[in-house]
Design a protein around this motif. Structure first.
Motif, PDB file in Angstrom:
ATOM      1  N   ILE A   1       0.825  -1.213   0.000  1.00 16.76           N
ATOM      2  CA  ILE A   1       0.000   0.000   0.000  1.00 16.76           C
ATOM      3  C   ILE A   1       0.854   1.255   0.000  1.00 16.76           C
ATOM      4  O   ILE A   1       0.383   2.346  -0.332  1.00 16.76           O
ATOM      5  N   PHE A   2       2.134   1.115   0.372  1.00 20.50           N
ATOM      6  CA  PHE A   2       3.042   2.258   0.426  1.00 20.50           C
ATOM      7  C   PHE A   2       3.736   2.516  -0.921  1.00 20.50           C
ATOM      8  O   PHE A   2       4.219   3.625  -1.160  1.00 20.50           O
TER       9      PHE A   2
ATOM     10  N   LEU B   1       3.690   8.124   8.238  1.00 16.78           N
ATOM     11  CA  LEU B   1       2.544   9.013   8.034  1.00 16.78           C
ATOM     12  C   LEU B   1       1.299   8.227   7.637  1.00 16.78           C
ATOM     13  O   LEU B   1       0.191   8.489   8.140  1.00 16.78           O
ATOM     14  N   MET B   2       1.458   7.252   6.734  1.00 17.05           N
ATOM     15  CA  MET B   2       0.311   6.453   6.309  1.00 17.05           C
ATOM     16  C   MET B   2      -0.212   5.589   7.457  1.00 17.05           C
ATOM     17  O   MET B   2      -1.434   5.454   7.644  1.00 17.05           O
ATOM     18  N   ILE B   3       0.696   5.025   8.226  1.00 22.64           N
ATOM     19  CA  ILE B   3       0.273   4.199   9.363  1.00 22.64           C
ATOM     20  C   ILE B   3      -0.398   5.068  10.422  1.00 22.64           C
ATOM     21  O   ILE B   3      -1.373   4.645  11.062  1.00 22.64           O
ATOM     22  N   LEU B   4       0.091   6.298  10.605  1.00 25.41           N
ATOM     23  CA  LEU B   4      -0.561   7.243  11.519  1.00 25.41           C
ATOM     24  C   LEU B   4      -1.994   7.490  11.074  1.00 25.41           C
ATOM     25  O   LEU B   4      -2.905   7.568  11.908  1.00 25.41           O
ATOM     26  N   GLY B   5      -2.199   7.603   9.754  1.00 26.94           N
ATOM     27  CA  GLY B   5      -3.555   7.761   9.218  1.00 26.94           C
ATOM     28  C   GLY B   5      -4.430   6.579   9.596  1.00 26.94           C
ATOM     29  O   GLY B   5      -5.595   6.754  10.019  1.00 26.94           O
TER      30      GLY B   5
ATOM     31  N   LEU C   1       0.062  -4.727   8.185  1.00 26.85           N
ATOM     32  CA  LEU C   1       0.886  -3.550   7.931  1.00 26.85           C
ATOM     33  C   LEU C   1       2.350  -3.831   8.256  1.00 26.85           C
ATOM     34  O   LEU C   1       3.249  -3.346   7.566  1.00 26.85           O
ATOM     35  N   PHE C   2       2.573  -4.639   9.282  1.00 28.10           N
ATOM     36  CA  PHE C   2       3.938  -4.937   9.713  1.00 28.10           C
ATOM     37  C   PHE C   2       4.728  -5.638   8.613  1.00 28.10           C
ATOM     38  O   PHE C   2       5.869  -5.256   8.319  1.00 28.10           O
ATOM     39  N   VAL C   3       4.138  -6.657   7.975  1.00 24.72           N
ATOM     40  CA  VAL C   3       4.879  -7.398   6.939  1.00 24.72           C
ATOM     41  C   VAL C   3       5.140  -6.521   5.720  1.00 24.72           C
ATOM     42  O   VAL C   3       6.145  -6.712   5.012  1.00 24.72           O
ATOM     43  N   GLN C   4       4.281  -5.533   5.485  1.00 26.09           N
ATOM     44  CA  GLN C   4       4.487  -4.643   4.341  1.00 26.09           C
ATOM     45  C   GLN C   4       5.610  -3.646   4.595  1.00 26.09           C
ATOM     46  O   GLN C   4       6.239  -3.168   3.652  1.00 26.09           O
TER      47      GLN C   4
END
Length: 316
Positions: A133-134, A151-155, A214-217
């Motif tokens: 996704i990044f 920033l994306m994970i903060l979102g 999200l972690f594996v990405q």
């Protein structure tokens, strides 16, 4: 601590903030000692990793990883509600079963892509060339990776914080909170406590699995060992957050859990990067030991501080 190292710690802290929100729902709201987290975190990562490896859209892969965690949580809740298996034992059963399932999922990628003729389990799956996704927002030379990902994970964290807070203030959410506070009284008031428990466990483990997805990405690969100590990290974040930011309003409590997760990762980063500790042999292999010490300090120090202030007030 370099700026890149700080951003990396912040990134991991934000990912585990999702885990902490999930653990908060099961442990604090439902009063359900749930060890499924150690299996649902790598489950989300394994499903997401398999989808990315086979070319599935990253957003769909992340969603499927989250749904996998929801199903795992529902099974744990079902074992407790329908089969009357003890809460802790139900979660242990699912956690143990998920270990084998995760191995199988991680081994499916090469088989589906015809890279091997035998369908066998695997402890890891490389995603170095897979789109995440990044990917659309990261430069070809990866110069902005350390900014884009946090920033994306903060979102993600802010959206989930708002959604969880909104849900907990709905009729279903209030029923969930009542079930965890006093199940007998909630049942007497007509609340279907069994269904609410299963729903709460699904939401809890869905959030945890989303963190795994999200972690594996961010790490460029999925591994069977990423779930080790997940529940301890979640509890440590909750305890630190509640100790530093005691509150009564639900939105503030949820925010304190998120801040606690970030502080936890920063404490870990500082401890592992401290030259004095490194000189006596403290390294990354001592991560769980440092976590245990942090949890003990977070539990003991606030109480001791209150006692000291009370004694000081009496003596004055």
């Amino acid at each position: 601590m370099s700026f890149e190292f700080f951003l990396g710690s912040l990134e991991i802290g934000l990912i585990y903030a999702l885990v902490s929100l999930g653990v908060f729902i099961s442990f604090r709201l439902l009063d359900f000692p749930d060890l499924t987290a150690d299996g649902s975190f790598p489950l989300g990562g394994a499903i997401c990793g398999l989808c990315l490896y086979t070319g599935v859209d990253p957003w769909i892969a992340t969603l499927l990883g989250t749904l996998g965690g929801c199903i795992a949580g529902m099974i744990t809740g079902w074992l407790y509600v329908k089969l009357n298996i003890l809460q802790l034992l139900s979660s242990i059963i699912v956690m143990i079963g998920l270990y084998s399932i995760n191995l199988r999922i991680l081994g499916l990628g090469p088989y589906i892509m015809d890279e091997t003729s035998r369908m066998a389990g695997s402890p890891n799956l490389s995603l170095l060339d897979a789109k995440t996704i990044f990917s659309p927002f990261i430069n070809a030379d990866y110069t902005n990776q350390y900014i884009v990902q946090p920033l994306m994970i903060l979102g993600f964290v802010l959206v989930l914080w708002w959604l969880v807070n909104s849900f907990l203030n709905t009729q279903k959410g209030l029923a969930l909170r009542a079930t965890g506070t006093n199940a007998r009284m909630a049942k007497a008031q007509g609340i279907p406590t069994g269904g609410i428990t299963i729903l709460g466990m699904a939401i809890s483990n869905g959030l945890i699995a989303l963190g795994g997805s999200l972690f594996v990405q961010t790490q460029g690969g999925a591994d069977i060992t990423i779930g080790v100590g997940t529940i301890v990290i979640g509890l440590a974040s909750i305890i630190i957050g509640e100790s530093v930011f005691p509150a009564k309003r639900m939105w503030v409590i949820l925010l304190s859990v998120i801040i606690g997760s970030i502080l936890y990762r920063l404490f870990i980063a500082i401890a592992l990067g401290n030259e004095l500790l490194q000189s006596i042999g403290i390294g990354t292999e001592d991560l769980n030991l440092i976590t245990a010490i942090l949890v003990v300090l977070a539990l003991v120090l606030p109480k001791q501080l209150k006692k000291w202030l009370r004694k000081r007030g009496k003596s004055a």
